[in-house]
Write a protein that holds these residues in place. Sequence first.
Motif, short mmCIF file in Angstrom:
data_model
loop_
_atom_site.label_atom_id
_atom_site.label_comp_id
_atom_site.label_asym_id
_atom_site.label_seq_id
_atom_site.Cartn_x
_atom_site.Cartn_y
_atom_site.Cartn_z
N SER A 93 0.83 -1.20 0.00
CA SER A 93 0.00 0.00 0.00
C SER A 93 0.87 1.25 0.00
O SER A 93 1.82 1.36 0.76
CB SER A 93 -0.91 0.01 1.23
OG SER A 93 -1.66 1.20 1.27
N SER A 94 0.50 2.17 -0.88
CA SER A 94 1.15 3.48 -0.93
C SER A 94 0.20 4.44 -1.63
O SER A 94 -0.44 4.07 -2.62
CB SER A 94 2.47 3.38 -1.70
OG SER A 94 3.09 4.66 -1.77
N GLY A 95 0.09 5.66 -1.11
CA GLY A 95 -0.81 6.64 -1.73
C GLY A 95 -2.23 6.10 -1.79
O GLY A 95 -2.65 5.34 -0.93
N SER A 96 -2.96 6.51 -2.80
CA SER A 96 -4.34 6.06 -2.95
C SER A 96 -4.57 5.63 -4.39
O SER A 96 -3.87 6.08 -5.29
CB SER A 96 -5.33 7.18 -2.62
OG SER A 96 -5.06 7.72 -1.36
N VAL A 97 -5.57 4.76 -4.57
CA VAL A 97 -5.86 4.29 -5.93
C VAL A 97 -7.33 4.50 -6.25
O VAL A 97 -8.11 4.90 -5.41
CB VAL A 97 -5.49 2.80 -6.11
CG1 VAL A 97 -4.00 2.58 -5.85
CG2 VAL A 97 -6.33 1.91 -5.21
N ARG A 98 -7.64 4.21 -7.50
CA ARG A 98 -9.01 4.30 -8.03
C ARG A 98 -9.58 5.70 -7.77
O ARG A 98 -8.91 6.69 -8.04
CB ARG A 98 -9.88 3.20 -7.42
CG ARG A 98 -9.42 1.79 -7.86
CD ARG A 98 -10.59 0.82 -7.97
NE ARG A 98 -10.17 -0.40 -8.64
CZ ARG A 98 -9.73 -1.50 -8.01
NH1 ARG A 98 -9.67 -1.54 -6.71
NH2 ARG A 98 -9.36 -2.55 -8.71
N ASN A 105 -9.89 7.51 -5.33
CA ASN A 105 -9.15 8.37 -4.41
C ASN A 105 -7.75 8.72 -4.90
O ASN A 105 -6.97 9.34 -4.17
CB ASN A 105 -9.05 7.70 -3.03
CG ASN A 105 -10.40 7.64 -2.34
OD1 ASN A 105 -11.20 8.57 -2.45
ND2 ASN A 105 -10.67 6.55 -1.66
N ALA A 106 -7.41 8.29 -6.09
CA ALA A 106 -6.06 8.56 -6.60
C ALA A 106 -5.82 10.06 -6.67
O ALA A 106 -6.70 10.82 -7.05
CB ALA A 106 -5.89 7.93 -7.98
N ARG A 107 -4.63 10.47 -6.24
CA ARG A 107 -4.28 11.89 -6.28
C ARG A 107 -2.90 12.01 -6.92
O ARG A 107 -2.10 11.09 -6.85
CB ARG A 107 -4.24 12.47 -4.86
CG ARG A 107 -5.61 12.53 -4.20
CD ARG A 107 -5.50 12.84 -2.72
NE ARG A 107 -4.78 11.79 -2.03
CZ ARG A 107 -3.91 11.99 -1.04
NH1 ARG A 107 -3.65 13.21 -0.64
NH2 ARG A 107 -3.30 10.98 -0.47
N THR A 108 -2.65 13.17 -7.54
CA THR A 108 -1.36 13.36 -8.21
C THR A 108 -0.30 13.77 -7.20
O THR A 108 0.07 14.93 -7.09
CB THR A 108 -1.49 14.42 -9.32
OG1 THR A 108 -2.16 15.55 -8.77
CG2 THR A 108 -2.27 13.89 -10.49
N ILE A 109 0.17 12.75 -6.47
CA ILE A 109 1.17 12.99 -5.43
C ILE A 109 2.37 12.07 -5.62
O ILE A 109 2.30 11.08 -6.34
CB ILE A 109 0.60 12.70 -4.02
CG1 ILE A 109 0.05 11.26 -3.96
CG2 ILE A 109 -0.46 13.70 -3.65
CD1 ILE A 109 -0.12 10.72 -2.56
N PRO A 113 3.89 9.76 -3.01
CA PRO A 113 3.59 9.34 -1.64
C PRO A 113 4.85 9.39 -0.78
O PRO A 113 5.96 9.22 -1.28
CB PRO A 113 3.09 7.90 -1.79
CG PRO A 113 2.91 7.66 -3.26
CD PRO A 113 3.78 8.65 -3.97
N ILE A 164 -0.38 2.61 -5.04
CA ILE A 164 -0.45 1.18 -5.36
C ILE A 164 -1.18 0.50 -4.21
O ILE A 164 -1.04 0.90 -3.05
CB ILE A 164 0.95 0.57 -5.58
CG1 ILE A 164 0.84 -0.88 -6.09
CG2 ILE A 164 1.79 0.62 -4.32
CD1 ILE A 164 2.17 -1.44 -6.61
N GLU A 174 -1.38 3.26 -9.73
CA GLU A 174 -1.74 4.51 -10.41
C GLU A 174 -0.45 5.26 -10.72
O GLU A 174 0.36 5.49 -9.83
CB GLU A 174 -2.62 5.38 -9.51
CG GLU A 174 -3.88 4.70 -9.00
CD GLU A 174 -5.01 4.69 -10.03
OE1 GLU A 174 -4.83 5.30 -11.11
OE2 GLU A 174 -6.05 4.08 -9.74
#
Lengths: 462, 462
Positions: free
Chosen positions: A306-311, A313-317, A319, B305, B325
């Motif tokens: 798991s890292s950042g968000s997907v689908r 909730n995906a954000r241009t970051i 992580p 991810i 993503e």
Amino acid sequence: MNTIEFFINNKQNFLNELFDLIRIPSISRHKDSVQTAANWLENKLRQTADYVEQIPTTGNPVILAEWEPQYLEISASSHPTLLFYGHYDVQPPEPLDEWISPPFEPEIRDGRIFARGIGDNKGQFFAHIVAIECLHKLNQLGVNIKLILDGEEELGSPYIDEAISKKQEFFEDVDLVIVSDGPADPTWKPTLEFGARGIITAQFELQTAKGDVHSGNFGGIQPNPVWDLISILKTMKDDQGKCLIEGFYDDVFTPTPAALKAAEDLNRDPEVYKEQLDITYFGEEKDLPITHRLMFRPTFNIRGISSGSVRENARTIIPKEVVAELDIRLVPNQVPEKIKQLVTEHLDRLKSESENYAQILERCEVNFGTSFYPMFTPLELPWTEVLAKSITEGFEEEPLKIPLAGGSLPLYSLYKATGKPIYIIPYAQPDEDNHAPNENMMVEWFEKGVKTSIAILNNLKG
Amino acid sequence: MNTIEFFINNKQNFLNELFDLIRIPSISRHKDSVQTAANWLENKLRQTADYVEQIPTTGNPVILAEWEPQYLEISASSHPTLLFYGHYDVQPPEPLDEWISPPFEPEIRDGRIFARGIGDNKGQFFAHIVAIECLHKLNQLGVNIKLILDGEEELGSPYIDEAISKKQEFFEDVDLVIVSDGPADPTWKPTLEFGARGIITAQFELQTAKGDVHSGNFGGIQPNPVWDLISILKTMKDDQGKCLIEGFYDDVFTPTPAALKAAEDLNRDPEVYKEQLDITYFGEEKDLPITHRLMFRPTFNIRGISSGSVRENARTIIPKEVVAELDIRLVPNQVPEKIKQLVTEHLDRLKSESENYAQILERCEVNFGTSFYPMFTPLELPWTEVLAKSITEGFEEEPLKIPLAGGSLPLYSLYKATGKPIYIIPYAQPDEDNHAPNENMMVEWFEKGVKTSIAILNNLKG
């Protein structure tokens, strides 16, 4: 009235009791619920057992119980002491939204009981308890029975040795150990297993920066933890599924001829797996036959990342961190502590090999969790025949003999405590979906389990 | 009374209005809230503008407004028409538990307004609206002003072209475009940017099996989607941060001497970034200097991810799927559609190269999302001086001139519509934490933004 009739007449009562136990959400890390389940079980066992005790540990309590024989057959050549093992803790139910009915409210649909922990492991060890109760009520208990219920199996039973060491005398006269856990063979045949793979778990947590940042404003500057962890992970496994950690396969056993013969007799059909799992290719070591990969070889599995968000909730970051959870299944004679050491040495070698790896690993924490030894009982011992006969009576079908089960159990602790052979007889059908949403156990398999336990207790008398 | 005095006297009212706008949680995909924000803005703009219209699109509405000059200075050498761009949609606020105050209830702490969307972008475009209102109230509007407010910037403005095509005449007489978005330079100096990187996003979704299964019982059989996706991803980027997709760098521009000079004048200090971000090494192409990686080079970023569960929810499973993503930042003259094509060709090549890759990719869905062209305005145009002077008045400090901003904006749509130069003047301070929890904008920077907009409108009169 014979024992089976007694069981059938009282089946609904036994199921109601099992459902009460299932409703206690004894997720391993939820101490209060686990204690509630332990108290419930202690009360239940006190109805018939001669001895019941909760053994407190640094973690969750371990429950011990014993039933002395109600009579001894003078003609019997032996009066063995049998130890049943089970665990009353359960996996977390997540992801909740994939459950059709609530995980801790058992529901019967199409002949299956759906609930977290029904197959893994409450429904299975409860079949032993029901069998004992049926025999006990009819004064037909003819062997000495012991029971150990683990409260932290899903965490790797970190404190079962602590409990055992407090009650060593309890284990000294045990002649054989029976564990009903895991699913039966995917062919839906009843199953007799002679051991199980071991396991270690490892967590890789790589935090490369203070916070998530905008991937445009800081792209090119802030390192990406996912790419960096991928770089590290890719040094540990190649595209063909081979583990690249030096020495990883060194202690892998060469299966004995009897084990190999039993494995070949299983006639594993890759196409059955493909259909059952909806897979189009196979995992792990691509150059080896299926049977070997299922039971004679270790695995190197990423069970979560798991890292950042997907689908949505995906954000241009970029992580700030990534967490990857691994489990490594071990076979005889791999030793958990040695494998952990090899992983650590591998990472140390990477650090000294390249500045790039060193920079990444300096920010990476590696923590090992669960650890079970692999275990294996020779197929040649006389118990094999008694148990196979009992399973055939309970299931009305001859069991498959499987040298090594895929799953891991704290068998090494039981072996250390008793020095005696250990057998696994799963009472859950192959698609029980343990550890997954909509875990379930067929009522018919629960019944066959009870009948098998009754047969074992009867057949061990002679 | 001069305009600045008028602003200071009415500052609290303007902030109250901004807070009302912030309280509308106009997350791009939440149509109803976005529409509420659009209606609020339409009402607000009608107080002063000569023309206001919501342009419906397949997605969220685009808002247009225009203010005609209240007088024309006969002596002026030109009467330019200025277009402001902003966006009123916001990023999702997740993860919610990391917010100190609720994301849609603005709170001022230590001179900062904390709220989702305060810096990105409501607080920034509202500074333009406030500046216009101050001049308008005092009858001092001397230029023609147009405003376009985007409702889907955070999704890549998929329908802004649709809105523009419905009102082409609105854009025809525009002379220059000003965008206030993104954070100011990390050195905390006011910032004038001459373009921005482009972006494409891509989602890799690999489902290798029907369900999550027990990693022991099916280890060696069910393929692990994380390992398999890692195999694919690792073919696209090497350990040194270079993208391995054939042709990826082919269209990367060679910065002009003026752009290179401006970049060098920035005197980027890697140590400042290390301290600010708490990083110990840098991301992306390790062989290039920082300034180049920040603005003259593309990136290849994994923004998220997810597979299985981690930490306290970790379970011993082989997950059925993994989602990754990506966002890829583009520089002139990379073309989004061409880069997508190169990614697709790369994957096709993998399929034909190896049976292993082919099996994986057969189960893998790749979907492209957001897409923005990179944009770049030459530094030599006369507007540079007017804008730099105005920023110096507003911030009481000379601005840094940054050839290319790191972030991406729908600038290409504005360029196509107007054919005129585009400038970015961020009003949010460098640690605004846009796209992250606890997004914030300093009240002082909001005020300097308003003053800068007033100065621009005064200085453009000629």
